[in-house]
Design an enzyme around this catalytic site. Structure first.
Site, mmCIF file in Angstrom:
data_model
loop_
_atom_site.group_PDB
_atom_site.id
_atom_site.type_symbol
_atom_site.label_atom_id
_atom_site.label_comp_id
_atom_site.label_asym_id
_atom_site.label_seq_id
_atom_site.Cartn_x
_atom_site.Cartn_y
_atom_site.Cartn_z
ATOM 1 N N TRP A 147 43.174 41.253 23.722
ATOM 2 C CA TRP A 147 44.479 40.912 22.946
ATOM 3 C C TRP A 147 45.023 39.680 23.507
ATOM 4 O O TRP A 147 46.027 39.217 22.930
ATOM 5 C CB TRP A 147 45.452 42.079 23.329
ATOM 6 C CG TRP A 147 45.347 42.270 24.987
ATOM 7 C CD1 TRP A 147 44.642 43.213 25.413
ATOM 8 C CD2 TRP A 147 45.794 41.598 26.129
ATOM 9 N NE1 TRP A 147 44.640 43.376 27.121
ATOM 10 C CE2 TRP A 147 45.545 42.360 27.260
ATOM 11 C CE3 TRP A 147 46.871 40.483 25.941
ATOM 12 C CZ2 TRP A 147 45.997 41.669 28.472
ATOM 13 C CZ3 TRP A 147 47.184 39.944 27.250
ATOM 14 C CH2 TRP A 147 46.854 40.686 28.598
ATOM 15 N N LYS A 171 35.669 44.750 16.176
ATOM 16 C CA LYS A 171 36.707 45.597 16.492
ATOM 17 C C LYS A 171 37.725 44.841 17.170
ATOM 18 O O LYS A 171 37.588 44.463 18.596
ATOM 19 C CB LYS A 171 36.240 46.702 17.415
ATOM 20 C CG LYS A 171 37.228 47.693 17.424
ATOM 21 C CD LYS A 171 36.884 48.584 18.857
ATOM 22 C CE LYS A 171 37.406 47.834 20.173
ATOM 23 N NZ LYS A 171 39.000 47.769 20.041
ATOM 24 N N PRO A 172 38.839 44.538 16.772
ATOM 25 C CA PRO A 172 39.827 43.709 17.546
ATOM 26 C C PRO A 172 40.518 44.885 18.743
ATOM 27 O O PRO A 172 40.279 45.855 18.732
ATOM 28 C CB PRO A 172 41.135 43.502 16.667
ATOM 29 C CG PRO A 172 40.972 44.276 15.593
ATOM 30 C CD PRO A 172 39.718 44.967 15.689
ATOM 31 N N GLY A 224 36.233 40.501 27.043
ATOM 32 C CA GLY A 224 37.439 41.564 27.727
ATOM 33 C C GLY A 224 36.956 41.592 29.398
ATOM 34 O O GLY A 224 36.402 40.671 29.815
ATOM 35 N N GLU A 246 31.607 37.627 27.646
ATOM 36 C CA GLU A 246 32.615 36.849 28.179
ATOM 37 C C GLU A 246 33.571 37.673 29.077
ATOM 38 O O GLU A 246 34.523 38.238 28.104
ATOM 39 C CB GLU A 246 33.246 35.667 27.256
ATOM 40 C CG GLU A 246 33.640 34.512 27.824
ATOM 41 C CD GLU A 246 34.964 34.473 28.022
ATOM 42 O OE1 GLU A 246 35.720 35.207 28.988
ATOM 43 O OE2 GLU A 246 36.041 34.161 27.115
ATOM 44 N N LEU A 247 33.730 37.606 30.213
ATOM 45 C CA LEU A 247 34.105 38.706 31.032
ATOM 46 C C LEU A 247 35.304 38.205 31.805
ATOM 47 O O LEU A 247 35.597 36.887 31.430
ATOM 48 C CB LEU A 247 33.268 39.773 31.779
ATOM 49 C CG LEU A 247 32.089 40.143 30.816
ATOM 50 C CD1 LEU A 247 31.113 40.923 31.968
ATOM 51 C CD2 LEU A 247 32.365 40.994 29.970
ATOM 52 N N CYS A 280 41.547 34.181 30.648
ATOM 53 C CA CYS A 280 40.537 34.206 31.611
ATOM 54 C C CYS A 280 40.339 32.853 32.225
ATOM 55 O O CYS A 280 39.366 32.976 33.295
ATOM 56 C CB CYS A 280 39.223 34.986 30.960
ATOM 57 S SG CYS A 280 38.874 34.080 29.413
ATOM 58 N N GLU A 380 41.345 39.242 39.299
ATOM 59 C CA GLU A 380 42.417 38.327 38.098
ATOM 60 C C GLU A 380 43.642 38.959 37.977
ATOM 61 O O GLU A 380 43.906 40.107 37.838
ATOM 62 C CB GLU A 380 41.547 38.570 36.900
ATOM 63 C CG GLU A 380 41.611 37.483 36.123
ATOM 64 C CD GLU A 380 40.731 37.624 34.733
ATOM 65 O OE1 GLU A 380 40.145 38.770 34.329
ATOM 66 O OE2 GLU A 380 40.321 36.598 34.163
HETATM 67 P P1 ADP Z 1 41.779 44.396 28.940
HETATM 68 O O1 ADP Z 1 41.694 44.796 30.321
HETATM 69 O O2 ADP Z 1 42.098 42.728 28.925
HETATM 70 O O3 ADP Z 1 42.448 44.965 27.930
HETATM 71 P P2 ADP Z 1 39.415 45.549 27.879
HETATM 72 O O4 ADP Z 1 38.041 45.224 28.361
HETATM 73 O O5 ADP Z 1 39.734 46.766 28.227
HETATM 74 O O6 ADP Z 1 40.149 44.172 28.704
HETATM 75 O O7 ADP Z 1 39.609 45.308 26.410
HETATM 76 C C1 ADP Z 1 39.151 44.373 25.624
HETATM 77 C C2 ADP Z 1 38.457 45.221 24.358
HETATM 78 O O8 ADP Z 1 37.567 46.131 24.605
HETATM 79 C C3 ADP Z 1 39.384 45.774 23.625
HETATM 80 O O9 ADP Z 1 38.852 45.614 22.233
HETATM 81 C C4 ADP Z 1 39.132 47.013 23.897
HETATM 82 O O10 ADP Z 1 39.667 47.901 22.990
HETATM 83 C C5 ADP Z 1 37.685 47.203 24.260
HETATM 84 N N1 ADP Z 1 37.344 48.427 24.895
HETATM 85 C C6 ADP Z 1 38.081 48.818 25.962
HETATM 86 N N2 ADP Z 1 37.133 50.026 26.212
HETATM 87 C C7 ADP Z 1 35.925 50.058 25.737
HETATM 88 C C8 ADP Z 1 34.747 50.743 25.722
HETATM 89 N N3 ADP Z 1 34.880 51.806 26.326
HETATM 90 N N4 ADP Z 1 33.830 50.529 24.892
HETATM 91 C C9 ADP Z 1 34.020 49.534 24.033
HETATM 92 N N5 ADP Z 1 35.271 48.778 23.862
HETATM 93 C C10 ADP Z 1 36.102 49.063 24.772
#
Ligand code: ADP
Length: 478
Positions: A147, A171-172, A224, A246-247, A280, A380
């Site tokens: 986001w 998938k956003p 994410g 990209e974590l 990040c 972070e």
């Molecule tokens: P943040 O903590 O920055 O929200 P996330 O890794 O939770 O980071 O979210 C980044 C993306 O990963 C979002 O699009 C979120 O919906 C998605 N996401 C969260 N959980 C899962 C999951 N179990 N499998 C796939 N995508 C996921």
């Protein structure tokens, strides 16, 4: 309030269940839109469509034309996109405008570079066989984005996929899907094969799971958290699926005594407070050579005290709200933890958590006395918190910089060019900026090492992530 749809097989689609998710403005709590809450079945349909679209890859000329048209549309609708980003994400409008141009840059760059995909003749061939290397589309790509850059994170992935000839299921993040829908409205006006670009919104775990296990999806590009990156890696492993992850990061920023301290302070402010500290590549730990520490802190303090926190639509705002309560609590916890372990708060109002579910305005904070046992050094922060510690030698500075499981961005401020070259080779990060705190650009590869992930976005490397190399050996007499 708008009711928006996903996009599958070239058609705007609701969720099968009819369930929707309400998207709100994080500054005001205002309802902005409803989006479909999709799951397993819609994701499978999107993969069906993407797979069908992969049957006949488009020519490089068509791909180049589409990429340029998307870039033109983003430039032409820059204001509308930027307003949407600010409304759903909270960042100041001027940053959203920059995000739109940055996003357009990826489409423009891959269009300009697409000829790198032409087949390559292997040079100096001897013998009776002729060798040629092709860069084929890797296959259906699953794209999952966060986001903090609702448009740019998608743009860099879709642009590379489109250039490489891959169909996508994107998938956003559920907090910021409206920018994605706007981008898909641009795609919908092009003559794309139905199924080339699919947009699903909804249940992250279900959608992620299907993308990981369906054999037709050949790669997953995810930006994410490290926790979700690890989960996707584990889910995809039995299927030998390619991943680009990209974590998280915990970027160190080193300042040597010989640096220009005014310029360094300006760079730190620009880097650290972008998106309210929710990127990040934001410097999480600032280490300053002992003698330069007090003068740099003084420069930072006056600049931070002048920052205004508020609604991103207000031109006077430097820092918008944090995205949600969890984000606010984490940043608050980092500040409290640091203070309880001996840090000094040089700038920063008391942290008062709002009762409502919006308006998580966090006071910009400057801490000194950063030490390695503080959580800021291992996690972070993702908030407007500048934390400063000290070092005495080059070796100590390198050790501090590398004392993290992450390795995404690092920054170095020194006017000694030899030292900069020496340290660049010793610091373990995918992105290193010297005497600037600049982040990624469309023209150069960006990505992490260690727990920050693997794979690159941007640059020719980012395009190649979406290709599969095929070597064709042909008998020379043919
Ligand atoms: P943040 O903590 O920055 O929200 P996330 O890794 O939770 O980071 O979210 C980044 C993306 O990963 C979002 O699009 C979120 O919906 C998605 N996401 C969260 N959980 C899962 C999951 N179990 N499998 C796939 N995508 C996921």
């Amino acid at each position: 309030m708008q009711v928006l749809k996903g996009y599958i097989a070239g058609r705007w689609m609701d969720s099968i269940s009819g369930e929707r998710l309400v998207v709100r403005n994080p500054a005001t709590g205002e309802k902005l839109a409803e989006v479909p809450w999709m799951g397993e079945q819609e994701t499978r349909e999107a993969i069906d469509a993407a797979n069908a679209a992969m049957k006949a890859p488009a020519s490089l000329e068509d791909r180049r034309r589409w990429l340029n048209r998307v870039a033109d549309a983003l430039d032409a609708q820059r204001d509308a996109f930027a307003r949407t980003i600010t409304l759903e994400q909270g960042k100041p409008l001027r940053e959203s405008l920059a995000e739109v141009s940055y996003s357009a840059g990826f489409f423009r760059f891959f269009a300009a570079e697409i000829d790198v995909l032409l087949p390559r003749e292997v040079k100096n061939q001897a013998g009776a066989v002729h060798w040629r290397v092709h860069h084929r589309p890797a296959g259906v790509a699953g794209l999952i984005t966060p986001w903090n850059f609702p448009l740019a994170m998608l743009a860099k992935k879709v642009a590379a996929a489109m250039a490489a000839g891959c169909a996508v299921v994107a998938k956003p993040a559920e907090l910021t899907p409206i920018s994605a829908v706007l981008l898909w409205q641009v795609f919908a006006r092009l003559d794309l094969p139905p199924g080339l670009v699919n947009l699903v919104m909804g249940q992250p775990r279900e959608i992620g799971q299907i993308l990981c296990v369906d054999p037709r999806v050949r790669l997953i590009s995810f930006t994410g958290s490290t926790a979700v990156g690890r989960l996707l890696n584990a889910q995809a492993a039995p299927h030998l699926k390619r991943l680009s992850l990209e974590l998280g990061g915990n970027a160190p920023l080193l300042v040597f005594e010989d640096a220009d301290l005014d310029a360094t302070a300006d760079a730190i402010i620009a880097n650290k407070f972008r998106a309210g500290g929710q990127t990040c590549v934001c410097a999480n730990r600032i280490y300053v050579e002992r003698k330069a520490c007090a003068p740099l802190v003084e420069r930072l303090a006056s600049r931070i005290a002048a920052l205004r926190v508020g609604n991103g639509m207000d031109p006077a705002t430097h820092i918008g709200p944090l995205i949600n309560r969890a984000g606010f609590e984490k940043a608050a916890m980092h500040v409290r933890d640091a203070i309880s372990r001996g840090a000094t708060r040089v700038v920063g109002a008391d942290i008062v958590e709002p009762e409502s579910d919006f308006g998580f305005f966090f006071p910009p904070t400057l801490l000194t006395g950063l030490r390695s046992e503080m959580r800021i050094c291992s996690e972070e922060t993702f908030g407007p918190v500048v934390a400063v510690g000290e070092f005495d030698s080059e070796n100590e500075a390198v050790a501090l910089a590398n004392a993290t499981e992450y390795g995404l961005a690092a920054y170095l401020f020194t006017h000694n060019a030899e030292r900069a070259a020496r340290l660049a080779a010793r610091i373990h990060s995918g992105h290193l900026a010297v005497n600037t705190a600049v982040g990624p650009t469309p023209e150069a590869p960006f990505g992490g090492v260690k727990q920050s992930g693997f794979g690159r976005e941007g640059g020719v490397e980012g395009l190649m992530e979406f290709t599969e190399t095929q070597t064709v050996a042909t008998a020379a007499s043919n």
